[in-house]
Motif scaffolding. Sequence first.
Motif, PDB file in Angstrom:
ATOM      1  N   VAL A 112     -54.930  96.774  47.810  1.00 50.14           N
ATOM      2  CA  VAL A 112     -55.386  98.162  47.965  1.00 50.14           C
ATOM      3  C   VAL A 112     -55.597  98.473  49.447  1.00 50.14           C
ATOM      4  N   ASN A 113     -55.150  99.661  49.860  1.00 45.78           N
ATOM      5  CA  ASN A 113     -55.338 100.155  51.237  1.00 45.78           C
ATOM      6  C   ASN A 113     -54.737  99.212  52.288  1.00 45.78           C
TER       7      ASN A 113
ATOM      8  N   ALA B  34     -52.767  97.682  57.907  1.00 44.71           N
ATOM      9  CA  ALA B  34     -51.672  97.127  58.699  1.00 44.71           C
ATOM     10  C   ALA B  34     -51.352  98.002  59.906  1.00 44.71           C
ATOM     11  N   ALA B  35     -51.620  99.326  59.796  1.00 39.10           N
ATOM     12  CA  ALA B  35     -51.287 100.238  60.893  1.00 39.10           C
ATOM     13  C   ALA B  35     -52.123  99.963  62.142  1.00 39.10           C
ATOM     14  N   ARG B  36     -53.316  99.445  61.974  1.00 42.24           N
ATOM     15  CA  ARG B  36     -54.177  99.184  63.132  1.00 42.24           C
ATOM     16  C   ARG B  36     -54.135  97.733  63.589  1.00 42.24           C
ATOM     17  N   TRP B  37     -53.309  96.909  62.927  1.00 45.91           N
ATOM     18  CA  TRP B  37     -53.159  95.512  63.297  1.00 45.91           C
ATOM     19  C   TRP B  37     -51.831  95.280  64.005  1.00 45.91           C
ATOM     20  N   GLY B  38     -51.770  94.177  64.731  1.00 49.28           N
ATOM     21  CA  GLY B  38     -50.519  93.736  65.316  1.00 49.28           C
ATOM     22  C   GLY B  38     -49.673  92.993  64.295  1.00 49.28           C
TER      23      GLY B  38
END
Length: 429
Positions: free
Chosen positions: A261-262, A267-271
């Motif tokens: 979930v989410n 993932a968008a804010r991680w490398g």
Amino acid sequence: MSSDELELIAPGTRGRRSPWRLPVVLWWIARIGTTGYSPRVRRRLAVTNVISAMYSLITIPYILFYMLYDGWGLLPAIIAFAPQVVFYAVTPFFHRFGATAGAVYLCTMWLIFGLASCLFFGRDSGLQFFFLPGAAASILVFGAERLALSGLVALIALCAFLVVEIVLVQPISFLHVEPVFLQVLYYMTVPFTFLLIFTTSFFAFKEAAQAETALETEYRFSERLLQNILPRAVADRLKDHRTQIVADHVDSATILFADIVNFTPRAARWGPQQVVAFLSQIFGRFDAIAMRHGLEKIKTIGDAYMVAGGLPERRADHEAAVALMALDLLACCRAISEEIGEPVEVRIGMDTGPVVAGVIGPNKLLYDVWGDAVNTAARMESLGVASRIQVPDCLKQRLEDRFEFELRGPIEVKGKGQMRVWFLVGAKA
């Protein structure tokens, strides 16, 4: 270190001791001039270096014997053959001119000095025996891929041996040596010849053993790779050359989909490395749970995880096994959430029924499952609730004697219309 790498291991190297470890000096000699070549060529060049070093060292006792016996009378022989020590020793430096340059140079020196020695001292010296190990070593220094060149060298060595036996019977006329001198030469030559034959046989055996080890290593790697890609039973069927296609109809199997979930906003804010490490941690634990319950992981698609029970090998309790795994997945996610300090939740959907399973793709093999139960399980997951296990009515009826359920009610399912669905809560005491 791979099995194809040069296994003339340096003394003091960490790790398990190699059965082919050489003494310190020979190891340094073996690796001279081998830099930049492939592992297989490096092994051949190392053999060339060691054999040339042995010929160089064997020359020294002969020169010393000539000097002690009659240094002045045998001065022509000393002057002619003392340079062998240097000529053989510089063989490794010819590797810079090509993979076979050193071998050609070594064989040329060996044939020239061999014939010259026999010309000086004749057949009774036994020096012609040095042609025998050299002929055998030619295939090692040139490699099996240059069999014609090795055969040519062996043929020249045979001709040289016969010339000595038939023509060069007596020592050269300007040397005056007694029979006892020739007898000592003979007794020196025989053990040195045996030493060279032993060395040649040793390297030939080593090369064969390394090739066999390399094949075994590659086979084990291929086996592990195939079994990581496909179920063991399916992999065994594919290895049978009579199997053209793997396709099975399974009367009853249970399918589970789990989706994080989410995950997309996380993932968008991680490398990239964080994303891969996160999924590897979670799916690695999921794999262990699937293995513990004897279930088959089918695939992962992004952050979705698919498992099947009852295939490729049939089992009667596949519904219960998948249900227990689903409960363990929720417990696993709760444990991960506590470890990393933020919530990790999954939606889980399940269904059971007949499916078709098989391997698709001639190149990148993929074991996959198709059927209405697969589609329904995917819908149960996509329309589910975080940290809940959603199942249709038919699966609840099969499991209600062993598990507790909570009615969610009817929901609209694409392609199915209205379906009454349940949440799997836990196993009955």
